[in-house]
Design an enzyme around this catalytic site. Structure first.
Site, short mmCIF file in Angstrom:
data_model
loop_
_atom_site.label_atom_id
_atom_site.label_comp_id
_atom_site.label_asym_id
_atom_site.label_seq_id
_atom_site.Cartn_x
_atom_site.Cartn_y
_atom_site.Cartn_z
N ASP A 103 0.80 -1.24 0.00
CA ASP A 103 0.00 0.00 0.00
C ASP A 103 0.83 1.28 0.00
OD1 ASP A 103 -0.78 -0.73 3.50
OD2 ASP A 103 0.95 0.32 2.65
N HIS A 118 6.64 -7.82 -1.33
CA HIS A 118 5.57 -8.24 -2.24
C HIS A 118 5.20 -7.16 -3.26
CE1 HIS A 118 4.27 -11.25 1.08
NE2 HIS A 118 5.28 -11.69 0.38
N CYS A 146 -1.71 -2.71 -22.88
CA CYS A 146 -0.53 -1.89 -23.11
C CYS A 146 -0.65 -1.08 -24.40
CB CYS A 146 0.67 -2.85 -23.21
SG CYS A 146 2.20 -2.10 -23.74
N SER A 188 -0.28 -12.04 10.30
CA SER A 188 -0.78 -13.34 10.79
C SER A 188 0.30 -14.41 10.64
CB SER A 188 -2.01 -13.75 9.96
OG SER A 188 -1.65 -13.79 8.58
N ASN A 212 0.54 -7.50 17.92
CA ASN A 212 -0.64 -7.96 17.19
C ASN A 212 -1.84 -7.87 18.13
OD1 ASN A 212 -2.53 -9.48 15.60
ND2 ASN A 212 -0.78 -10.37 14.52
C1 BV8 Z 1 6.29 -18.38 -3.17
C2 BV8 Z 1 0.74 -9.23 -2.47
C3 BV8 Z 1 7.82 -19.77 -4.29
C4 BV8 Z 1 -0.41 -9.27 -3.38
C5 BV8 Z 1 0.67 -11.26 -1.13
C6 BV8 Z 1 1.12 -23.84 -3.12
C7 BV8 Z 1 1.55 -23.35 -4.35
C8 BV8 Z 1 2.38 -22.24 -4.46
C9 BV8 Z 1 2.83 -21.61 -3.32
C10 BV8 Z 1 2.40 -22.11 -2.10
C11 BV8 Z 1 1.56 -23.21 -1.99
N1 BV8 Z 1 1.32 -23.44 -0.66
C12 BV8 Z 1 1.98 -22.51 0.06
C13 BV8 Z 1 2.64 -21.72 -0.80
C14 BV8 Z 1 3.48 -20.61 -0.46
C15 BV8 Z 1 2.58 -19.37 -0.49
C16 BV8 Z 1 1.94 -19.25 0.87
O1 BV8 Z 1 2.63 -18.97 1.83
N2 BV8 Z 1 0.61 -19.48 0.92
C17 BV8 Z 1 -0.08 -19.38 2.19
C18 BV8 Z 1 -1.52 -18.89 1.94
C19 BV8 Z 1 -0.04 -20.74 2.88
N3 BV8 Z 1 3.49 -18.28 -0.76
C20 BV8 Z 1 3.64 -17.87 -2.02
O2 BV8 Z 1 3.01 -18.27 -2.96
C21 BV8 Z 1 4.75 -16.84 -2.19
N4 BV8 Z 1 5.60 -17.25 -3.26
O3 BV8 Z 1 6.21 -19.15 -2.25
O4 BV8 Z 1 7.09 -18.59 -4.27
C22 BV8 Z 1 7.00 -20.75 -5.08
C23 BV8 Z 1 6.71 -20.47 -6.40
C24 BV8 Z 1 5.98 -21.40 -7.13
C25 BV8 Z 1 5.52 -22.58 -6.53
C26 BV8 Z 1 5.78 -22.83 -5.17
C27 BV8 Z 1 6.52 -21.90 -4.44
C28 BV8 Z 1 4.15 -15.49 -2.57
C29 BV8 Z 1 3.40 -14.94 -1.40
C30 BV8 Z 1 3.03 -13.48 -1.67
C31 BV8 Z 1 1.57 -13.37 -1.97
N5 BV8 Z 1 1.23 -11.94 -2.08
N6 BV8 Z 1 0.42 -9.94 -1.24
C32 BV8 Z 1 -1.54 -8.45 -2.84
O5 BV8 Z 1 -1.42 -7.87 -1.75
O6 BV8 Z 1 -2.55 -8.36 -3.55
S1 BV8 Z 1 0.27 -12.06 0.31
C33 BV8 Z 1 -0.64 -11.05 1.35
O7 BV8 Z 1 -1.11 -11.86 2.45
C34 BV8 Z 1 0.20 -10.03 2.05
O8 BV8 Z 1 1.17 -9.46 1.23
C35 BV8 Z 1 0.80 -10.77 3.22
O9 BV8 Z 1 2.08 -11.24 2.91
C36 BV8 Z 1 -0.05 -11.97 3.33
C37 BV8 Z 1 -0.47 -12.17 4.76
O10 BV8 Z 1 -1.19 -11.09 5.11
P1 BV8 Z 1 -0.85 -10.27 6.45
O11 BV8 Z 1 -0.06 -9.08 6.04
O12 BV8 Z 1 -0.30 -11.11 7.54
O13 BV8 Z 1 -2.30 -9.84 6.78
P2 BV8 Z 1 -3.43 -10.74 7.43
O14 BV8 Z 1 -4.74 -10.13 7.07
O15 BV8 Z 1 -3.20 -12.19 7.13
O16 BV8 Z 1 -3.16 -10.56 8.97
C38 BV8 Z 1 -3.29 -9.26 9.53
C39 BV8 Z 1 -2.77 -9.40 10.95
O17 BV8 Z 1 -2.81 -8.13 11.55
C40 BV8 Z 1 -3.63 -10.32 11.79
O18 BV8 Z 1 -2.78 -11.18 12.54
C41 BV8 Z 1 -4.40 -9.37 12.70
O19 BV8 Z 1 -4.61 -9.93 13.99
C42 BV8 Z 1 -3.42 -8.23 12.81
N7 BV8 Z 1 -4.00 -6.91 13.09
C43 BV8 Z 1 -5.19 -6.42 12.64
N8 BV8 Z 1 -5.34 -5.14 13.07
C44 BV8 Z 1 -4.21 -4.83 13.79
C45 BV8 Z 1 -3.36 -5.95 13.80
N9 BV8 Z 1 -2.18 -5.95 14.43
C46 BV8 Z 1 -1.79 -4.82 15.06
N10 BV8 Z 1 -2.56 -3.69 15.09
C47 BV8 Z 1 -3.76 -3.66 14.47
N11 BV8 Z 1 -4.50 -2.55 14.51
ZN ZN Z 2 3.42 -4.15 -23.79
#
Ligand code: BV8
Ligand code: ZN
Length: 255
Positions: A103, A118, A146, A188, A212
């Protein structure tokens, strides 16, 4: 109080500090997180939209989703949590801010050494010729393409199943390995490889604390878990560090 004196003392005397942030730090700016309820896109799970297959199948829907998120981000401002990290960076000689957020709020808050694991939704590019297309705006008839080659325009973010930028991963891992204190804030800790960074820091000898509103998936591995909102906890934490360390020992003019 939310946090221990141990954490304050360690931060005040640390030369190397690294911080990992997630969507939780932007929640108080009004940007919905991924896994908490709320927001127009409740009917889709982010994993269903933030991947290349979904984009190729339905480019307009995904382009519209990022346009919506870009507008939300542009119409919000950094909150006291983002700003406290700017103050902390000024106090610490070697400070790295690693963010999973796309963001742009850390940069807008004034943080300097930001590692965007990311990507950033303010940037877009053509999937065929790679031309940057930040003027991207969905038009009514069909997906935005494009001007040079007609390829589809996508946001410059890392989707599920996509590799993270190598340089960013390198820099994040190196800073986690040398950190004396590592803070994991508002994530998370479900998504890898980002969620592996606090654990890497701990294995490398850092004192690791999380901020958190509820325990993350790696809370059990933390030296300290601070339950509270980032916008409330971080300003108090930095104030407490300031009381011990009123001046920065950053070499002047160091970027
Ligand atoms: C990769 C950008 C190698 C886009 C994001 C099967 C096939 C392929 C890959 C995988 C697979 N299984 C697992 C994987 C790996 C996968 C993964 O980890 N999946 C998860 C779901 C299990 N990872 C990937 O794919 C990564 N690449 O591994 O490449 C590869 C390549 C090919 C094949 C295999 C492996 C890429 C991951 C990046 C994805 N892009 N974002 C966009 O934003 O549109 S992910 C997105 O969610 C975010 O960027 C962030 O990273 C992620 C988690 O989100 P959080 O930031 O933690 O937010 P969330 O809502 O979850 O939690 C918020 C927290 O804040 C909570 O805990 C809450 O309690 C707390 N909170 C709320 N309010 C407050 C607070 N805390 C404090 N104060 C407050 N006020
Ligand atoms: Zn192009």
């Amino acid at each position: 109080m939310f946090f221990t004196n141990t954490l304050v003392e360690r931060l005040a005397h640390a030369r190397h500090v690294a911080v990992l942030t997630g969507a939780g730090i932007s929640a108080e700016s009004g940007i919905p997180t991924f896994r908490n309820p709320g927001g127009l896109w409740d009917r889709f799970r982010p994993e269903e939209l933030a991947n290349l297959d979904a984009f190729l199948q339905n480019p307009e829907l995904v382009q519209e989703w990022y346009e919506y998120r870009r507008n939300v981000a542009m119409n919000t401002s950094p909150n006291p949590g983002h700003l406290a990290l700017v103050d902390l960076e000024d106090l610490i000689e070697d400070f790295t801010l690693i963010t999973q957020n796309v963001d742009d709020l850390h940069r807008r808050a004034g943080s300097k050494n930001v590692v965007e694991l990311h990507g950033n939704i303010m940037r877009s590019y053509c999937i065929d010729c790679g031309r940057p297309a930040d003027d991207f705006k969905p038009n009514d008839e069909g997906p935005y393409v494009c001007r040079d080659c007609g390829g589809l325009i996508r946001p410059d973010v890392v989707w599920f199943g996509e590799l993270l930028p190598e340089e960013a991963v390198e820099q994040a891992q190196r800073s986690a390995e040398r950190a004396e204190v590592f803070l994991s804030i508002g994530t998370s800790a479900i998504v890898y490889p980002a969620a592996g960074l606090p654990l890497l820091a701990k294995q490398s000898g850092a004192y690791v604390a999380e901020v958190n509103i509820e325990p993350s998936a790696i809370a059990g591995d933390m030296d300290e878990t601070i339950q509270g909102r980032a916008g409330e906890v971080l300003p108090r934490l930095v104030e407490a560090v300031h009381r011990i360390k009123p001046h920065s020992n950053k070499r002047n003019g160091q970027l």
